[in-house]
Design a protein around this motif. Structure first.
Motif, short mmCIF file in Angstrom:
data_model
loop_
_atom_site.label_atom_id
_atom_site.label_comp_id
_atom_site.label_asym_id
_atom_site.label_seq_id
_atom_site.Cartn_x
_atom_site.Cartn_y
_atom_site.Cartn_z
N LEU A 152 -15.78 -14.89 -1.08
CA LEU A 152 -15.76 -13.67 -1.86
C LEU A 152 -14.33 -13.20 -2.11
O LEU A 152 -13.48 -13.29 -1.23
CB LEU A 152 -16.55 -12.57 -1.15
N SER A 153 -14.09 -12.68 -3.31
CA SER A 153 -12.81 -12.06 -3.63
C SER A 153 -12.90 -10.58 -3.32
O SER A 153 -13.94 -9.96 -3.53
CB SER A 153 -12.48 -12.24 -5.12
N VAL A 154 -11.79 -10.01 -2.83
CA VAL A 154 -11.79 -8.62 -2.41
C VAL A 154 -10.58 -7.90 -3.01
O VAL A 154 -9.44 -8.36 -2.84
CB VAL A 154 -11.74 -8.51 -0.87
N LEU A 155 -10.84 -6.79 -3.66
CA LEU A 155 -9.78 -5.90 -4.17
C LEU A 155 -9.75 -4.67 -3.28
O LEU A 155 -10.77 -4.02 -3.07
CB LEU A 155 -10.09 -5.48 -5.62
N ILE A 156 -8.57 -4.36 -2.76
CA ILE A 156 -8.36 -3.17 -1.94
C ILE A 156 -7.35 -2.31 -2.69
O ILE A 156 -6.26 -2.79 -3.02
CB ILE A 156 -7.78 -3.55 -0.56
N HIS A 157 -7.72 -1.07 -2.96
CA HIS A 157 -6.75 -0.22 -3.66
C HIS A 157 -6.78 1.21 -3.13
O HIS A 157 -7.83 1.72 -2.73
CB HIS A 157 -6.96 -0.25 -5.18
N PRO A 158 -5.60 1.86 -3.13
CA PRO A 158 -5.55 3.26 -2.72
C PRO A 158 -6.09 4.15 -3.84
O PRO A 158 -6.24 3.71 -4.98
CB PRO A 158 -4.05 3.51 -2.53
N ASN A 159 -6.37 5.38 -3.50
CA ASN A 159 -6.74 6.39 -4.49
C ASN A 159 -5.63 7.43 -4.53
O ASN A 159 -5.52 8.27 -3.63
CB ASN A 159 -8.09 7.02 -4.12
N THR A 160 -4.79 7.32 -5.55
CA THR A 160 -3.65 8.22 -5.70
C THR A 160 -3.83 9.18 -6.87
O THR A 160 -3.00 10.06 -7.05
CB THR A 160 -2.35 7.44 -5.93
N GLY A 161 -4.86 8.97 -7.66
CA GLY A 161 -5.04 9.77 -8.87
C GLY A 161 -4.63 9.02 -10.13
O GLY A 161 -4.82 9.51 -11.24
N ASN A 162 -4.06 7.83 -9.97
CA ASN A 162 -3.70 7.01 -11.13
C ASN A 162 -4.48 5.69 -11.02
O ASN A 162 -4.02 4.73 -10.41
CB ASN A 162 -2.19 6.75 -11.15
N TRP A 220 -10.59 -7.60 9.75
CA TRP A 220 -11.90 -8.22 9.92
C TRP A 220 -12.34 -8.87 8.61
O TRP A 220 -12.81 -10.02 8.60
CB TRP A 220 -12.92 -7.17 10.38
N LEU A 221 -12.18 -8.15 7.51
CA LEU A 221 -12.59 -8.67 6.21
C LEU A 221 -11.73 -9.86 5.78
O LEU A 221 -12.24 -10.81 5.18
CB LEU A 221 -12.54 -7.56 5.16
N ALA A 222 -10.45 -9.84 6.11
CA ALA A 222 -9.56 -10.96 5.78
C ALA A 222 -10.05 -12.26 6.41
O ALA A 222 -9.96 -13.33 5.81
CB ALA A 222 -8.13 -10.67 6.23
N TRP A 240 -5.07 -7.96 -2.68
CA TRP A 240 -6.19 -8.89 -2.86
C TRP A 240 -6.36 -9.75 -1.61
O TRP A 240 -5.37 -10.19 -1.00
CB TRP A 240 -5.96 -9.80 -4.06
N ILE A 241 -7.60 -10.01 -1.28
CA ILE A 241 -7.96 -11.01 -0.27
C ILE A 241 -8.80 -12.04 -1.01
O ILE A 241 -9.71 -11.69 -1.75
CB ILE A 241 -8.79 -10.39 0.88
N GLY A 242 -8.49 -13.31 -0.83
CA GLY A 242 -9.19 -14.35 -1.58
C GLY A 242 -8.56 -14.49 -2.96
O GLY A 242 -7.41 -14.13 -3.18
N ASP A 243 -9.34 -15.00 -3.90
CA ASP A 243 -8.84 -15.21 -5.25
C ASP A 243 -8.66 -13.89 -5.99
O ASP A 243 -9.55 -13.05 -5.98
CB ASP A 243 -9.80 -16.10 -6.05
N LYS A 244 -7.49 -13.73 -6.61
CA LYS A 244 -7.24 -12.55 -7.44
C LYS A 244 -7.98 -12.73 -8.75
O LYS A 244 -7.89 -13.78 -9.39
CB LYS A 244 -5.74 -12.39 -7.68
N LEU A 245 -8.71 -11.71 -9.16
CA LEU A 245 -9.48 -11.74 -10.40
C LEU A 245 -8.76 -10.93 -11.47
O LEU A 245 -8.01 -10.00 -11.16
CB LEU A 245 -10.88 -11.16 -10.17
N ASP A 246 -9.01 -11.30 -12.72
CA ASP A 246 -8.47 -10.52 -13.85
C ASP A 246 -9.39 -9.34 -14.11
O ASP A 246 -10.55 -9.52 -14.47
CB ASP A 246 -8.37 -11.39 -15.11
#
Length: 158
Positions: A95-105, A87-89, A116-122
């Motif tokens: 808008l730029s979107v960062l999706i990341h897991p939570n693994t402890g690192n 849906w977000l894609a 990333w969805i949209g432009d990847k940001l630094d």
């Protein structure tokens, strides 16, 4: 035919149960009226369409490794991920979107493990150096506390 367990539980080492398995950071340009309005409308649409998700307030300034203002959405299950991310894609607009897991690192989660969805940001990766230093101090402190506790327990047994 049996389904893969990943339909109901995330692959290890992604966190399962209790705390968020994935963080979704939705960035916007705070100087663009168009993006601010689009962000507000998108955030409200997420709240209404996906009421089971945790949608945090808007950070109107740079925070942590995040280079632009943003808001965050937490995902807890593969079903939520499977419904929300497509849906977000389609609906992220400018808008730029960062999706990341939570693994402890955190560093790896925000970089190598990120989507990333949209432009990847630094990202501001130097913030992880400070976090890693603080984690090391916490580990050392736990070691010291553990040794003191062990010493107290030994003394109490005498």
């Amino acid at each position: 035919m049996e389904s893969a367990s990943e339909y109901s539980e995330f692959t290890s080492p992604i966190r399962n149960g209790g705390k968020a398995s994935f963080d979704v950071h939705v960035y916007f340009d705070g100087h663009s009226e168009h993006e601010v309005k689009f962000m507000k409308d998108t955030r409200q649409a997420i709240i209404e369409k996906f009421p089971e998700l945790i949608v945090y307030g808007v950070h109107g300034r740079v925070i942590g490794p995040h280079p632009l203002p943003m808001f965050e959405v937490d995902l807890f299950s593969p079903a939520q991920f499977g419904a929300f991310i497509p849906w977000l894609a389609i609906n992220h607009g400018p808008l730029s979107v960062l999706i990341h897991p939570n693994t402890g690192n955190s560093r790896l989660d925000h970089t190598q493990n990120a989507i990333w969805i949209g432009d990847k940001l630094d990202l501001r990766l130097d913030t992880f150096d400070r976090v890693e230093e603080m984690d090391e101090v916490a580990r050392r402190l736990q070691d010291v506390v553990g040794k003191v506790t062990d010493g107290v327990e030994e003394t109490q047994r005498l």
